[in-house]
Design a protein around this motif. Structure first.
Motif, PDB file in Angstrom:
ATOM      1  N   ALA A   1       0.819  -1.213   0.000  1.00  0.00           N
ATOM      2  CA  ALA A   1       0.000   0.000   0.000  1.00  0.00           C
ATOM      3  C   ALA A   1       0.856   1.268   0.000  1.00  0.00           C
ATOM      4  N   ASP A   2       2.143   1.129   0.298  1.00  0.00           N
ATOM      5  CA  ASP A   2       3.043   2.298   0.243  1.00  0.00           C
ATOM      6  C   ASP A   2       3.258   2.792  -1.184  1.00  0.00           C
ATOM      7  N   LEU A   3       3.053   1.937  -2.184  1.00  0.00           N
ATOM      8  CA  LEU A   3       3.287   2.326  -3.583  1.00  0.00           C
ATOM      9  C   LEU A   3       2.039   3.013  -4.141  1.00  0.00           C
ATOM     10  N   ARG A   4       1.717   4.171  -3.556  1.00  0.00           N
ATOM     11  CA  ARG A   4       0.444   4.846  -3.842  1.00  0.00           C
ATOM     12  C   ARG A   4       0.278   5.192  -5.318  1.00  0.00           C
ATOM     13  N   HIS A   5       1.346   5.664  -5.943  1.00  0.00           N
ATOM     14  CA  HIS A   5       1.286   6.082  -7.349  1.00  0.00           C
ATOM     15  C   HIS A   5       1.110   4.907  -8.307  1.00  0.00           C
ATOM     16  N   LEU A   6       1.318   3.681  -7.823  1.00  0.00           N
ATOM     17  CA  LEU A   6       1.214   2.507  -8.699  1.00  0.00           C
ATOM     18  C   LEU A   6      -0.040   1.680  -8.429  1.00  0.00           C
ATOM     19  N   ARG A   7      -0.899   2.189  -7.595  1.00  0.00           N
ATOM     20  CA  ARG A   7      -2.076   1.411  -7.191  1.00  0.00           C
ATOM     21  C   ARG A   7      -2.917   0.987  -8.406  1.00  0.00           C
ATOM     22  N   ALA A   8      -3.272  -0.300  -8.451  1.00  0.00           N
ATOM     23  CA  ALA A   8      -4.087  -0.821  -9.554  1.00  0.00           C
ATOM     24  C   ALA A   8      -5.378  -1.466  -9.041  1.00  0.00           C
TER      25      ALA A   8
END
Ligand code: GDP
Length: 186
Positions: A131-138
């Motif tokens: 969930a830390d990879l906010r910009h990559l959320r799919a």
């Protein structure tokens, strides 16, 4: 003597619960376990194959619950999870990666495999990791909530990297198992 003085030996516990981690390769199962059990995180995807488990004792209400958490350690890549892996499990974390939709779509299959191998009352949590990879959320959090509701389970998002909700996810599963066990349903 220990009981008489009010101290409890480190190895003492009231319940031992087996919990399994399942989900596609690379979603972060091993790191969720190492974060929970040892507060460690690794950038490497481990290359060794074979079941591993770690234990941690937590307090639920006034009970000491020892969790024995099993990690597939790569077996899932070869679709080779054996029934021994699931045997005796009273809880499961079905993990997907919030940045890879396919890992969420596959959660349904993992859930089915789990149901085929375990008691109907097993406590299951759907866990969206990274969930830390906010910009990559799919995968929107709402999709996970809808999936969990449709399958009679519950969901949480975690980051093994940032140590967000990891303790929370495992302890929630253990607390739910304890509730089921104290109703004598497992
Ligand atoms: P497994 O195959 O499901 O056991 O996945 P691993 O725990 O080996 O993790 C796969 C990769 O994802 C590794 O490179 C980890 O460093 C990375 N990873 C695991 N959890 C997280 C997380 O919460 N956030 C980020 N950004 N990366 C993660």
């Amino acid at each position: 003597m220990a009981a008489a003085t009010g101290y409890r030996a480190e190895e003492e516990y009231d319940y031992l619960f087996k919990v399994v981690l399942i989900g596609d390769s690379g979603v972060g199962k091993s790191n969720l376990l190492s974060r929970f059990a040892r507060d460690e995180f690794s950038l490497e995807t481990r290359s060794t194959i074979g079941v591993e488990f770690a234990t941690k004792t937590v307090r639920v209400d006034d009970k000491l619950v020892k969790a024995q958490i099993w990690d597939t350690a790569g077996q899932e890549r070869y679709r080779a999870i054996t029934s021994a892996y699931y045997r005796g499990a009273v809880g499961a974390l079905v993990v997907y990666d919030v940045t890879r939709r396919i890992t969420f779509d596959n959660a349904e299959r993992w859930l089915r495999e789990l149901r085929d191998h375990t008691d109907a009352n097993i406590v299951v949590m759907l866990v969206g990791n990274k969930a830390d990879l906010r910009h990559l959320r799919a995968v929107p959090a709402e999709d996970a909530r809808a999936f969990a509701e449709a399958h009679g389970t519950f969901s949480m998002e975690t980051s093994a990297l940032e140590a967000t909700n990891v303790e929370g996810a495992f302890t929630e599963v253990l607390a739910q198992i304890y509730r089921v066990v104290s109703r004598n349903a497992l």
